[in-house]
Design an enzyme around this catalytic site. Structure first.
Site, PDB file in Angstrom:
ATOM      1  N   ASP A 250       6.800   5.583   3.695  1.00 11.66           N
ATOM      2  CA  ASP A 250       5.407   6.054   3.657  1.00 11.66           C
ATOM      3  C   ASP A 250       5.409   7.477   3.112  1.00 11.66           C
ATOM      4  O   ASP A 250       6.028   8.372   3.686  1.00 11.66           O
ATOM      5  CB  ASP A 250       4.808   6.023   5.067  1.00 11.66           C
ATOM      6  CG  ASP A 250       3.323   6.372   5.078  1.00 11.66           C
ATOM      7  OD1 ASP A 250       2.741   6.501   3.989  1.00 11.66           O
ATOM      8  OD2 ASP A 250       2.769   6.511   6.178  1.00 11.66           O
TER       9      ASP A 250
ATOM     10  N   ASP B 143       0.966   4.361  -1.885  1.00  8.50           N
ATOM     11  CA  ASP B 143       1.914   5.286  -1.246  1.00  8.50           C
ATOM     12  C   ASP B 143       2.773   4.637  -0.161  1.00  8.50           C
ATOM     13  O   ASP B 143       3.337   5.316   0.687  1.00  8.50           O
ATOM     14  CB  ASP B 143       1.153   6.483  -0.651  1.00  8.50           C
ATOM     15  CG  ASP B 143       0.155   6.070   0.424  1.00  8.50           C
ATOM     16  OD1 ASP B 143      -0.103   4.853   0.571  1.00  8.50           O
ATOM     17  OD2 ASP B 143      -0.368   6.959   1.120  1.00  8.50           O
ATOM     18  N   GLU B 144       2.881   3.304  -0.176  1.00 10.80           N
ATOM     19  CA  GLU B 144       3.662   2.586   0.832  1.00 10.80           C
ATOM     20  C   GLU B 144       4.559   1.553   0.185  1.00 10.80           C
ATOM     21  O   GLU B 144       4.127   0.816  -0.711  1.00 10.80           O
ATOM     22  CB  GLU B 144       2.737   1.853   1.803  1.00 10.80           C
ATOM     23  CG  GLU B 144       2.239   2.650   2.973  1.00 10.80           C
ATOM     24  CD  GLU B 144       1.515   1.735   3.944  1.00 10.80           C
ATOM     25  OE1 GLU B 144       2.074   1.436   5.012  1.00 10.80           O
ATOM     26  OE2 GLU B 144       0.398   1.304   3.621  1.00 10.80           O
TER      27      GLU B 144
END
Length: 394
Positions: free
Chosen positions: A9, A102-103
């Site tokens: 993350d 963003d993961e």
């Protein structure tokens, strides 16, 4: 053999991207989002200490943290940096799933035969930080659910490794809100009967939980017990989504064409939001009765909102349709797609618009796409000849 699943993350990704290009933003409360009537897309840890959270109305965030700096956000920058991170991970990891901008999930099962899995993941994390300058948190465990919960806890306790025998001791004391599929309504419902920790939830009979919250009850019980067999899905970037319609008879009915275009936009935009995509390029296509085909496209700020895309499509069609001949076909394509964690364009839309889209999407998901739609995109078809005669006589 227990699986080895990593969840990565990127910490406050939008904020970190802005600080990468402007060091003056370091250390100050920072909010990424729309104007005074917009909502928070992301916020720094400095702002979170005052109670600011993602999806919160901007005016409420400013009451909590009046000294915060508000920035509109730059999706092109975020998309480019996300692409850089993706390339680094794909070059090194055997199986990668890009869950959002963003993961990331990584399946590195079996890698401990050659490297220590945690050591390998830590080296990958350091490579990402070194080459992009962006901070991150990761957790390594036996499945996606535990790894994702682990990164949430790791933001305070650093990167975590949660082996199989420690999964339940790790989960038990945590709030049920830490489980990804538990929303506010589910949390309130379970809290009213005294279920607030994952341990209490895990000890509840699965059948009783299913009777209480429906088909997701069994899945929730499994997650509370650290059970999640969902695979890491290999990442493939979708390029575009499109639709087109060939008319039964060539037409010059501009009002009809515009209604059809609005309906197309609404359907494609709902698909974008359902799959969590944002589009950056809009293309309109027309085919005349003599089979001449023309297209026109333009770049837009990343969005999946009907009202923004409708305006762009209408403008493109008016520029494109100049010959005033009958049309045989019209089509729309949204391309330049990027993953996003938000259902709609939080940089442009107001609090009221966000609530409207969320309500409409919930109805479409539950009752079908045609259950609710904009009047501008609706086409009404009489059911029979008698209905046609009635309308003509009015």
């Amino acid at each position: 053999m227990a699986r080895s699943i990593v969840h990565i993350d990127m910490n406050t990704f939008f904020v970190s991207c802005e600080r990468l290009t402007n060091s003056a933003l370091n250390g100050i409360p920072l909010i990424i989002g729309g104007g005074e009537r917009g909502v928070v897309a992301s916020c720094s840890y400095e702002a979170r200490r005052f109670g600011v959270r993602s999806a919160m109305p901007i005016h409420m965030a400013m009451k909590l943290c009046p000294q915060a700096k508000i920035m509109k956000g730059d999706m092109e920058l975020y998309s480019r940096l996300s692409h850089d991170i993706t390339e680094i991970i794909q070059e090194k990891a055997p199986v990668v799933e890009k869950a959002s901008i963003d993961e990331f999930y990584l399946d590195i099962t079996g890698m401990d035969k050659f490297h220590g899995s945690y050591k390998w993941t830590n080296e990958l994390a350091q490579t990402i930080i070194r080459e992009t300058g962006l901070p991150l948190t990761f957790a390594l465990s036996v499945n996606k659910t535990v790894s994702k919960i682990g990164t949430g806890e790791g933001k305070q306790k650093q990167n975590l490794e949660i082996p199989e025998h420690l999964v339940q001791p790790f989960l038990n004391p945590l709030s049920i809100q830490k489980i990804p599929m538990v929303g506010e309504k589910t949390f309130q419902m379970l809290s009213r009967i005294g279920i607030r920790t994952i341990q209490t939830l895990s000890e509840m009979p699965a059948e009783a939980l299913q009777r209480m919250i429906g088909k997701n009850g069994i899945e929730l019980w499994k997650k509370a017990n650290g059970i999640d067999n969902n695979p890491v899905e290999p990442y493939t970037e979708r390029k575009s989504i499109s639709t087109e319609e060939t008319f039964p008879q060539d037409t010059i009915d501009i009002d009809l064409i515009r209604r059809i275009l609005h309906g197309m936009v609404e359907k494609l935009a709902f698909q974008l939001r359902s799959e969590q995509w944002l589009a950056s390029t809009v293309t309109v296509k027309i085919r005349y009765a003599n089979f001449d085909t023309e297209t026109k496209q333009c770049r837009v700020q990343y969005t999946s909102a009907d009202h923004i895309l409708n305006q762009i499509v209408t403008e493109l069609f008016e520029k494109l349709y100049q010959r005033r001949m009958r049309l045989r076909l019209i089509g729309i394509r949204f391309s330049g797609l990027v993953r996003g964690t938000y259902q709609i364009d939080l940089f442009q839309d107001t609090e009221e618009m966000l609530a409207l889209y969320q309500a409409m999407d919930r109805m479409k998901t539950r009752y079908g796409f045609d259950s609710v739609m904009r009047c501008a995109g609706a086409t009404f078809k009489p059911n029979n000849k008698n209905e046609i005669l009635k309308r003509k006589s009015r």
